[in-house]
Each structure stands twice: as structure tokens, then as C-alpha cells.
Design a protein around this motif. Structure first.
Motif, PDB file in Angstrom:
ATOM      1  N   THR A 159     -30.481 -56.676  10.350  1.00 45.27           N
ATOM      2  CA  THR A 159     -31.872 -56.791   9.912  1.00 45.27           C
ATOM      3  C   THR A 159     -31.974 -56.386   8.448  1.00 45.27           C
ATOM      4  O   THR A 159     -31.091 -55.696   7.916  1.00 45.27           O
ATOM      5  CB  THR A 159     -32.799 -55.920  10.776  1.00 45.27           C
ATOM      6  N   GLY A 160     -33.052 -56.798   7.804  1.00 44.13           N
ATOM      7  CA  GLY A 160     -33.268 -56.484   6.398  1.00 44.13           C
ATOM      8  C   GLY A 160     -34.270 -55.362   6.216  1.00 44.13           C
ATOM      9  O   GLY A 160     -34.607 -54.644   7.162  1.00 44.13           O
ATOM     10  N   GLY A 161     -34.784 -55.222   4.990  1.00 47.27           N
ATOM     11  CA  GLY A 161     -35.748 -54.164   4.709  1.00 47.27           C
ATOM     12  C   GLY A 161     -36.044 -54.071   3.236  1.00 47.27           C
ATOM     13  O   GLY A 161     -35.575 -54.887   2.435  1.00 47.27           O
ATOM     14  N   THR A 162     -36.842 -53.078   2.869  1.00 52.52           N
ATOM     15  CA  THR A 162     -37.185 -52.869   1.464  1.00 52.52           C
ATOM     16  C   THR A 162     -36.925 -51.434   1.057  1.00 52.52           C
ATOM     17  O   THR A 162     -36.994 -50.512   1.877  1.00 52.52           O
ATOM     18  CB  THR A 162     -38.659 -53.211   1.178  1.00 52.52           C
ATOM     19  N   VAL A 163     -36.625 -51.253  -0.226  1.00 50.10           N
ATOM     20  CA  VAL A 163     -36.459 -49.933  -0.826  1.00 50.10           C
ATOM     21  C   VAL A 163     -37.463 -49.824  -1.959  1.00 50.10           C
ATOM     22  O   VAL A 163     -37.564 -50.713  -2.808  1.00 50.10           O
ATOM     23  CB  VAL A 163     -35.026 -49.728  -1.364  1.00 50.10           C
ATOM     24  N   THR A 164     -38.235 -48.745  -1.960  1.00 48.12           N
ATOM     25  CA  THR A 164     -39.182 -48.467  -3.037  1.00 48.12           C
ATOM     26  C   THR A 164     -38.609 -47.371  -3.919  1.00 48.12           C
ATOM     27  O   THR A 164     -37.985 -46.428  -3.418  1.00 48.12           O
ATOM     28  CB  THR A 164     -40.548 -48.042  -2.462  1.00 48.12           C
ATOM     29  N   CYS A 165     -38.827 -47.486  -5.225  1.00 45.19           N
ATOM     30  CA  CYS A 165     -38.277 -46.504  -6.168  1.00 45.19           C
ATOM     31  C   CYS A 165     -39.356 -46.093  -7.167  1.00 45.19           C
ATOM     32  O   CYS A 165     -40.139 -46.937  -7.627  1.00 45.19           O
ATOM     33  CB  CYS A 165     -37.079 -47.105  -6.911  1.00 45.19           C
ATOM     34  N   VAL A 166     -39.403 -44.810  -7.485  1.00 41.52           N
ATOM     35  CA  VAL A 166     -40.303 -44.304  -8.523  1.00 41.52           C
ATOM     36  C   VAL A 166     -39.475 -43.593  -9.586  1.00 41.52           C
ATOM     37  O   VAL A 166     -38.512 -42.881  -9.273  1.00 41.52           O
ATOM     38  CB  VAL A 166     -41.366 -43.355  -7.934  1.00 41.52           C
ATOM     39  N   VAL A 167     -39.841 -43.815 -10.850  1.00 45.54           N
ATOM     40  CA  VAL A 167     -39.200 -43.147 -11.984  1.00 45.54           C
ATOM     41  C   VAL A 167     -40.298 -42.370 -12.704  1.00 45.54           C
ATOM     42  O   VAL A 167     -41.223 -42.959 -13.269  1.00 45.54           O
ATOM     43  CB  VAL A 167     -38.535 -44.153 -12.943  1.00 45.54           C
ATOM     44  N   ARG A 168     -40.192 -41.051 -12.666  1.00 45.66           N
ATOM     45  CA  ARG A 168     -41.245 -40.189 -13.217  1.00 45.66           C
ATOM     46  C   ARG A 168     -40.844 -39.609 -14.574  1.00 45.66           C
ATOM     47  O   ARG A 168     -39.662 -39.427 -14.865  1.00 45.66           O
ATOM     48  CB  ARG A 168     -41.545 -39.042 -12.245  1.00 45.66           C
ATOM     49  N   ASN A 169     -41.855 -39.311 -15.403  1.00 46.32           N
ATOM     50  CA  ASN A 169     -41.681 -38.668 -16.714  1.00 46.32           C
ATOM     51  C   ASN A 169     -40.988 -39.558 -17.728  1.00 46.32           C
ATOM     52  O   ASN A 169     -40.341 -39.060 -18.668  1.00 46.32           O
ATOM     53  CB  ASN A 169     -40.916 -37.343 -16.579  1.00 46.32           C
ATOM     54  N   VAL A 170     -41.120 -40.867 -17.586  1.00 50.83           N
ATOM     55  CA  VAL A 170     -40.556 -41.789 -18.574  1.00 50.83           C
ATOM     56  C   VAL A 170     -41.466 -41.805 -19.802  1.00 50.83           C
ATOM     57  O   VAL A 170     -42.679 -42.011 -19.663  1.00 50.83           O
ATOM     58  CB  VAL A 170     -40.438 -43.214 -18.003  1.00 50.83           C
ATOM     59  N   GLY A 207     -45.991 -44.475 -20.023  1.00 50.33           N
ATOM     60  CA  GLY A 207     -46.001 -43.045 -19.744  1.00 50.33           C
ATOM     61  C   GLY A 207     -46.371 -42.684 -18.325  1.00 50.33           C
ATOM     62  O   GLY A 207     -46.212 -41.531 -17.916  1.00 50.33           O
ATOM     63  N   GLU A 208     -46.867 -43.646 -17.545  1.00 51.78           N
ATOM     64  CA  GLU A 208     -47.173 -43.401 -16.139  1.00 51.78           C
ATOM     65  C   GLU A 208     -45.914 -43.575 -15.295  1.00 51.78           C
ATOM     66  O   GLU A 208     -44.887 -44.037 -15.789  1.00 51.78           O
ATOM     67  CB  GLU A 208     -48.272 -44.363 -15.665  1.00 51.78           C
ATOM     68  N   HIS A 209     -46.006 -43.215 -14.011  1.00 53.58           N
ATOM     69  CA  HIS A 209     -44.868 -43.409 -13.115  1.00 53.58           C
ATOM     70  C   HIS A 209     -44.517 -44.898 -13.060  1.00 53.58           C
ATOM     71  O   HIS A 209     -45.393 -45.748 -12.872  1.00 53.58           O
ATOM     72  CB  HIS A 209     -45.200 -42.951 -11.696  1.00 53.58           C
ATOM     73  N   ILE A 210     -43.241 -45.194 -13.221  1.00 59.91           N
ATOM     74  CA  ILE A 210     -42.767 -46.561 -13.006  1.00 59.91           C
ATOM     75  C   ILE A 210     -42.374 -46.675 -11.542  1.00 59.91           C
ATOM     76  O   ILE A 210     -41.613 -45.847 -11.033  1.00 59.91           O
ATOM     77  CB  ILE A 210     -41.560 -46.872 -13.905  1.00 59.91           C
ATOM     78  N   TYR A 211     -42.909 -47.668 -10.858  1.00 56.95           N
ATOM     79  CA  TYR A 211     -42.517 -47.844  -9.458  1.00 56.95           C
ATOM     80  C   TYR A 211     -42.380 -49.323  -9.129  1.00 56.95           C
ATOM     81  O   TYR A 211     -43.068 -50.177  -9.681  1.00 56.95           O
ATOM     82  CB  TYR A 211     -43.486 -47.145  -8.507  1.00 56.95           C
ATOM     83  N   PHE A 212     -41.455 -49.609  -8.232  1.00 58.20           N
ATOM     84  CA  PHE A 212     -41.154 -50.992  -7.859  1.00 58.20           C
ATOM     85  C   PHE A 212     -40.552 -51.013  -6.471  1.00 58.20           C
ATOM     86  O   PHE A 212     -40.184 -49.970  -5.912  1.00 58.20           O
ATOM     87  CB  PHE A 212     -40.191 -51.623  -8.873  1.00 58.20           C
ATOM     88  N   ARG A 213     -40.448 -52.215  -5.920  1.00 61.56           N
ATOM     89  CA  ARG A 213     -39.899 -52.384  -4.576  1.00 61.56           C
ATOM     90  C   ARG A 213     -38.875 -53.513  -4.592  1.00 61.56           C
ATOM     91  O   ARG A 213     -39.073 -54.527  -5.253  1.00 61.56           O
ATOM     92  CB  ARG A 213     -41.012 -52.671  -3.574  1.00 61.56           C
ATOM     93  N   VAL A 214     -37.790 -53.324  -3.848  1.00 63.63           N
ATOM     94  CA  VAL A 214     -36.690 -54.283  -3.793  1.00 63.63           C
ATOM     95  C   VAL A 214     -36.493 -54.731  -2.351  1.00 63.63           C
ATOM     96  O   VAL A 214     -36.456 -53.902  -1.436  1.00 63.63           O
ATOM     97  CB  VAL A 214     -35.378 -53.666  -4.329  1.00 63.63           C
ATOM     98  N   ALA A 215     -36.364 -56.040  -2.155  1.00 60.89           N
ATOM     99  CA  ALA A 215     -36.176 -56.597  -0.808  1.00 60.89           C
ATOM    100  C   ALA A 215     -34.699 -56.897  -0.566  1.00 60.89           C
ATOM    101  O   ALA A 215     -34.026 -57.498  -1.407  1.00 60.89           O
ATOM    102  CB  ALA A 215     -36.991 -57.876  -0.649  1.00 60.89           C
ATOM    103  N   PHE A 216     -34.203 -56.476   0.598  1.00 58.06           N
ATOM    104  CA  PHE A 216     -32.819 -56.715   1.001  1.00 58.06           C
ATOM    105  C   PHE A 216     -32.808 -57.591   2.249  1.00 58.06           C
ATOM    106  O   PHE A 216     -33.537 -57.324   3.210  1.00 58.06           O
ATOM    107  CB  PHE A 216     -32.092 -55.401   1.295  1.00 58.06           C
ATOM    108  N   LYS A 217     -31.970 -58.618   2.246  1.00 59.27           N
ATOM    109  CA  LYS A 217     -31.865 -59.505   3.400  1.00 59.27           C
ATOM    110  C   LYS A 217     -31.036 -58.846   4.507  1.00 59.27           C
ATOM    111  O   LYS A 217     -30.351 -57.839   4.268  1.00 59.27           O
ATOM    112  CB  LYS A 217     -31.205 -60.818   2.988  1.00 59.27           C
TER     113      LYS A 217
END
Length: 387
Positions: A215-226, A300-310
């Protein structure tokens, strides 16, 4: 190609069943305190055999620093990192001499090079990501020590099972992104900080494993203090570099930053991030639908994104397919494979985020340093009129 980055350049090497895998890093600032233990933490989070949710291949993935360090500090010269492959079973892949695995890279690699690795996935195997994770750990140590930058990724969905924070509650999502820690992420084998969702995700992965499926899924990532100002218009926008990095990870099929596809359902009056005073003589945004990036440049705000995996392509179910010669047949794949890659993908996503931010930071630092040698820019050239 196998090289990523401009000012901070990483070249990875190795196949899934060769003698070793690793990387060479060029552009590491001199004087950074660095040991193998600093790198090993992330490699251990990535390694196989962590739990019954992952492949049972037993690799310790111990890293060795071969060059670029003396007395525990970086020299500024290229750093070579190596990890030995140990638990290999090339005979598990004899069927792939006849059949290209459905949705894997066997056929495309053969078309590109006229030859392919005889076992495993070669360079398309997730073992290639060891070099990325090792290099990312080095970049992350510098980012944390020099700028206080924090990077945390977590599993946000498995199959159709998602976290409650992603049900349209933006306030809950932003609160989670602001406080989430790696210790909280690693509290469960699936690496999801939502306890209720985590239980359902684990059950789903185990069910797929028992059914010899995936099965697949997603991973979310946040990068703070950039810091604000990172990113290179027009073709190397920060989100474009992040997308490039994330979609280069094996098994990825999608990327979104900030509000992403959900933002397409909003109107501009709802989606725009209004500016407010930050209390330090500058500005910040009242909301963060932009995901910390505007015009391709960090704000200067939190950078956040989501990645989809098959779903992983190699499964142990019999699959009707064709041989390399085009004859119909049945592939009965063997080998040890993850029923779902997202729990182990978490440190890989963090590593690639670190490489992108590190590279962008060094490029911007070079620009700032050269600009600082000149006279101050007149106010009229800044396009700011005094009130």
C-alpha cells in the motif's frame, strides 16, 4: 545524474546488492564538529528490519567517514561517507532474469542503458537513499547549529487512512506543524503522531503484508526557523527545488506545498496570507497557506509540504505479466520488501529537505556577503516609500 545541489553538492553511489553504498559531499563549511554518531542516528531510522511493518532484510547500515574530517571537525574538503552492504540475497531475484517486475524500473533501465543490475533494483532500489540520508544528516547539523533550523517529517496517511489534522482544520494543522518533534513521530513504528490513526495504519500495513500485497501513503514535512530570502527565481524557486528533491526519491508520485491542491478550492480572499507586524520591526503572515514560500522565496514562516508514495512495486503475489521477450506468463517474485515505504521514507524526506535548504542558504549567503562589501542601497531602489 547522481549529483544534487549547487553550492552544497552531493553525489551518491552504489546499487542494492553491490559491496557498499554512500556519497561524496562537496561544500561542507569548515570547522563543523562532525562524528559518525551525528550521521548514524538518521541512518538507523532509515534502515530495514526496524519492525514487522518493514522488510526483514537485516542491515545495520553503519557509516564510516572516509575523508574531509580531522580531530572531529570538517576541513572544508570533500567528505566521503560509506556504508557496507551485508545481508544480500541476489538469488532471490532470479525470476527477474525472465520478467520485468510490473511498475518497477527493470524494463526502463534496460531500455535506457541496454543493461541492468541482475539483482534487486540497482540504482532504483531504496538502498541508494543511504547516501542521501547520510549527506542530509551533515547538512542538518550545520543548519541546526548555525541557524536553529528544525526539520521534522511524519506519516500523514497510509492508503485511505489519514490524520484528523488534515480534515480541513487549518488551525489544528498549523499547531501540529509548530510543535511536532521527532521523538513524538518515532513513538510508534508507523511514525504517525496521531495515536488513533497510527493504530489503523499499522493494521492496514500488516494486512497488506499478510496478503503479500502493498500500500502507499503520504509523508508531511515541516521546516522551521528558515530565514526569509532563500530561493532563486525563476527556475530554481525554493518550492521547485523541493519538488525536484522529493520526486527524486524512489516510489514518489506527488508533491504539494502549503495548501496544495486543497487551496484550489478556496477563493483569493480566503487563501491570501495577510501581513502583520512581527514584533521585531518586520513583517510576518497571519496565515500560512503559502507554506512559507512566496514568489519562490522563503518568507520566514514554517515551510511545509506533503509527498505521495505509491505502493511498493515488488509484491509476493503471483502477477500475470509478460517476459522480456513479450510472452505471457506469471511472475512469482521473491525477496524481502516493504509492504509500505512511508515509515522508512520519513528520514529520507527530512534529508532531501535539508539538502535543498542547505544549498539555498549557502547560495544566499554568498550573495549577501558580496552585497555587504558595497555601499548601502538607496531607499528609492528598494521600492519602499516612507510613510
Amino acid at each position: 545524474m547522481s549529483t544534487f545541489g549547487t553550492a552544497f553538492r552531493v553525489t551518491t553511489y552504489g546499487e542494492s546488492h553491490c559491496k557498499s553504498v554512500g556519497c561524496i559531499i562537496d561544500g561542507v563549511p569548515p570547522g563543523l564538529a562532525l562524528s559518525e554518531a551525528d550521521i548514524q542516528t538518521q541512518l538507523t531510522r532509515r534502515r530495514p528490519g526496524q519492525s514487522k511493518l518493514t522488510t526483514p532484510r537485516d542491515e545495520k547500515d553503519r557509516v564510516t567517514i572516509q575523508s574531509g574530517c580531522e580531530f572531529g571537525h570538517t576541513l572544508g574538503t570533500p567528505i566521503c561517507l560509506t556504508v557496507q552492504n551485508q545481508d544480500q540475497r541476489p538469488h532471490d531475484y532470479s525470476e527477474t532474469d525472465l520478467y520485468p517486475r510490473p511498475s518497477h524500473a527493470d524494463w526502463t533501465y534496460l531500455q535506457k542503458y541496454g543493461v541492468k543490475a541482475s539483482s534487486g533494483g540497482g540504482r532504483s532500489s531504496a538502498r541508494e537513499t543511504i547516501g542521501r540520508v547520510a549527506a542530509g544528516a551533515v547538512a542538518e547539523k550545520y543548519l541546526a547549529e548555525a541557524h536553529g533550523i528544525e526539520i521534522v517529517a511524519f506519516v500523514s496517511s497510509v492508503g485511505a487512512i489519514g490524520m484528523d489534522a488534515f480534515d480541513g482544520d487549518d488551525a489544528a494543522l498549523q499547531a501540529l506543524l509548530g510543535r511536532i518533534t521527532r521523538a513524538e513521530v518515532d513513538a510508534t513504528p508507523v511514525r504517525c503522531p496521531d495515536a488513533a490513526a497510527s493504530e489503523r495504519m499499522q493494521a492496514e500495513i500488516l494486512a497488506c503484508s499478510e496478503a503479500k500485497n502493498s500500500t502507499g501513503g503520504t509523508v508531511t514535512c515541516v521546516v522551521r526557523n528558515v530565514p526569509a530570502g532563500l530561493g532563486e527565481p525563476c527556475f530554481d524557486k525554493l518550492e521547485a527545488r523541493l519538488a525536484h528533491a522529493m520526486l527524486s526519491i524512489p516510489a514518489t508520485k506527488g508533491f504539494e506545498v502549503g495548501s496544495g491542491f486543497r487551496g484550489t478550492q478556496l477563493r483569493g480572499s480566503e487563501h491570501n496570507d495577510a501581513f502583520v507586524r512581527d514584533g521585531r520591526g518586520g513583517l510576518r503572515t497571519a496565515s500560512n497557506h503559502s507554506g512559507g514560500i512566496q514568489g519562490g522565496i522563503s518568507n520566514g514562516e514554517h515551510i511545509y509540504f506533503r509527498v505521495a508514495f505509491k505502493p511498493p512495486a515488488t509484491i509476493s503475489q503471483d502477477q500475470r505479466t509478460a517476459t522480456y521477450a513479450g510472452e505471457d506468463g506469471t511472475l512469482a517474485a521473491r525477496g524481502r520488501h516493504d509492504p509500505c515505504v512511508v515509515p522508512r521514507a520519513v528520514p529520507i524526506v527530512e534529508a532531501m529537505a535539508a539538502l535543498v535548504v542547505m544549498d539555498a542558504l549557502l547560495v544566499q549567503n554568498g550573495r549577501s556577503a558580496t552585497r555587504a562589501l558595497l555601499k548601502p542601497v538607496p531607499a528609492e531602489l528598494k521600492g519602499i516609500k516612507p510613510i
